[in-house]
Design an enzyme around this catalytic site. Structure first.
Site, mmCIF file in Angstrom:
data_model
loop_
_atom_site.group_PDB
_atom_site.id
_atom_site.type_symbol
_atom_site.label_atom_id
_atom_site.label_comp_id
_atom_site.label_asym_id
_atom_site.label_seq_id
_atom_site.Cartn_x
_atom_site.Cartn_y
_atom_site.Cartn_z
ATOM 1 N N HIS A 116 38.706 49.197 29.994
ATOM 2 C CA HIS A 116 39.225 47.914 30.478
ATOM 3 C C HIS A 116 40.543 47.599 29.763
ATOM 4 O O HIS A 116 40.715 47.944 28.590
ATOM 5 C CB HIS A 116 38.196 46.813 30.221
ATOM 6 C CG HIS A 116 38.540 45.539 30.913
ATOM 7 N ND1 HIS A 116 39.446 44.636 30.394
ATOM 8 C CD2 HIS A 116 38.143 45.025 32.099
ATOM 9 C CE1 HIS A 116 39.572 43.617 31.232
ATOM 10 N NE2 HIS A 116 38.802 43.833 32.280
ATOM 11 N N LYS A 120 32.567 39.784 30.264
ATOM 12 C CA LYS A 120 33.335 39.809 29.013
ATOM 13 C C LYS A 120 32.506 39.175 27.892
ATOM 14 O O LYS A 120 31.287 39.290 27.903
ATOM 15 C CB LYS A 120 34.692 39.126 29.195
ATOM 16 C CG LYS A 120 35.419 39.654 30.429
ATOM 17 C CD LYS A 120 36.849 39.216 30.512
ATOM 18 C CE LYS A 120 37.433 39.693 31.837
ATOM 19 N NZ LYS A 120 38.881 39.503 31.915
HETATM 20 C C1 PEP Z 1 38.491 41.786 34.778
HETATM 21 O O1 PEP Z 1 38.495 41.364 33.644
HETATM 22 O O2 PEP Z 1 38.065 42.937 34.995
HETATM 23 C C2 PEP Z 1 38.996 40.931 35.846
HETATM 24 C C3 PEP Z 1 39.324 41.474 36.980
HETATM 25 O O3 PEP Z 1 39.126 39.583 35.566
HETATM 26 P P1 PEP Z 1 39.512 38.405 36.599
HETATM 27 O O4 PEP Z 1 38.683 38.620 37.848
HETATM 28 O O5 PEP Z 1 39.149 37.153 35.879
HETATM 29 O O6 PEP Z 1 40.960 38.541 36.876
#
Ligand code: PEP
Length: 249
Positions: A94, A11
């Protein structure tokens, strides 16, 4: 060919120096036999691509991409730019892009097509919000997302796509779908893919689970027959955690 894969989504985290240290640390601590993908901020794509270019199983993903080749779209990055930089994957659709940037499945479908045109493999994200799951409409909802974004592709194009099922209520919340919930959705999606593109393509499609994957739950999730690995957010930012998740596949 194995469907297995582990992808990290950093991210909007890590400075270039931190990102290089993170990727180097993970490479040093891991000996993967399946593709491992670092989804990095745009400014780090070239650095991390250089780092992984001498590794057999490590790849880089962009976290987004525009749907046209070039033009007056300030701040955007295009598929030909990524392709020339040697980037192999792009995360598309996403839930954060859907939520904060208004991306729809129609738009994401255009991006998917453009990525494939340039030889970049899309990691297509889909998943339901909590109210949809609680109403029992999750399979229908995620099935419609998939159909809208991807079912206009040819079978040959579809074969380039990685699916990431990410229930929105499990992203960054610490709540994980149970292995049974993940397996049920993955099996549902694989059966839709089989109906549309045939059993052979469905059997070969990589379907990742995403949503609070951690070293403690990775092995159980990944051992489900239709869960081919994970798309990992928070835990991909810690060398040891991500190395342990890679080791769990
Ligand atoms: C993501 O952002 O794709 C994700 C799965 O985040 P997290 O593993 O932090 O839940």
């Amino acid at each position: 060919m194995s469907r297995k894969m582990v992808a990290g989504n950093w991210k909007m985290n890590t400075s270039p120096a931190e990102g290089t240290a993170l990727a180097s640390g993970i490479i040093q601590q891991s000996n993967p036999e399946v593709p491992v993908v670092f989804g990095v901020p745009a400014i780090q794509l070239l650095n991390i691509q250089k780092l992984v270019s001498e590794q057999d199983h490590f790849f880089v993903a962009a976290q987004n991409m525009h749907q046209v080749d070039s033009g007056a779209f300030t701040g955007e990055i295009s598929a030909p730019m990524l392709a020339e930089a040697g980037i192999d994957y792009v995360i598309l659709g996403h839930s954060e892009r859907r939520e904060y940037f208004g991306e729809t499945d129609e738009l994401i479908g255009e991006k998917v097509r453009k990525a494939i045109e340039y030889g970049i493999k899309p990691i297509y994200c889909c998943g339901e919000k909590l109210d949809i799951r609680e109403a029992g409409n999750h399979e229908e909802h995620v099935g419609t997302q998939l159909q809208t974004a991807l079912f206009d592709l040819s079978a040959e194009q579809f074969a380039q796509v990685v699916i990431a099922y990410e229930p929105v209520w499990a992203i960054g919340t610490g709540k994980t779908a149970s292995p049974e919930q993940a397996q049920a959705m993955h099996a549902h999606l694989r059966s839709l893919i089989a109906n549309k593109f045939g059993a052979e393509i469905a059997e070969a499609t990589t379907i990742l689970y995403g949503g609070s994957v951690k070293p403690a739950n990775a092995q159980e999730l990944f051992s489900q027959p239709d869960v081919d690995g994970g798309l990992v957010g928070g835990a991909s930012l810690k060398v040891t955690d991500f190395a342990n998740i890679i080791a769990a596949i």
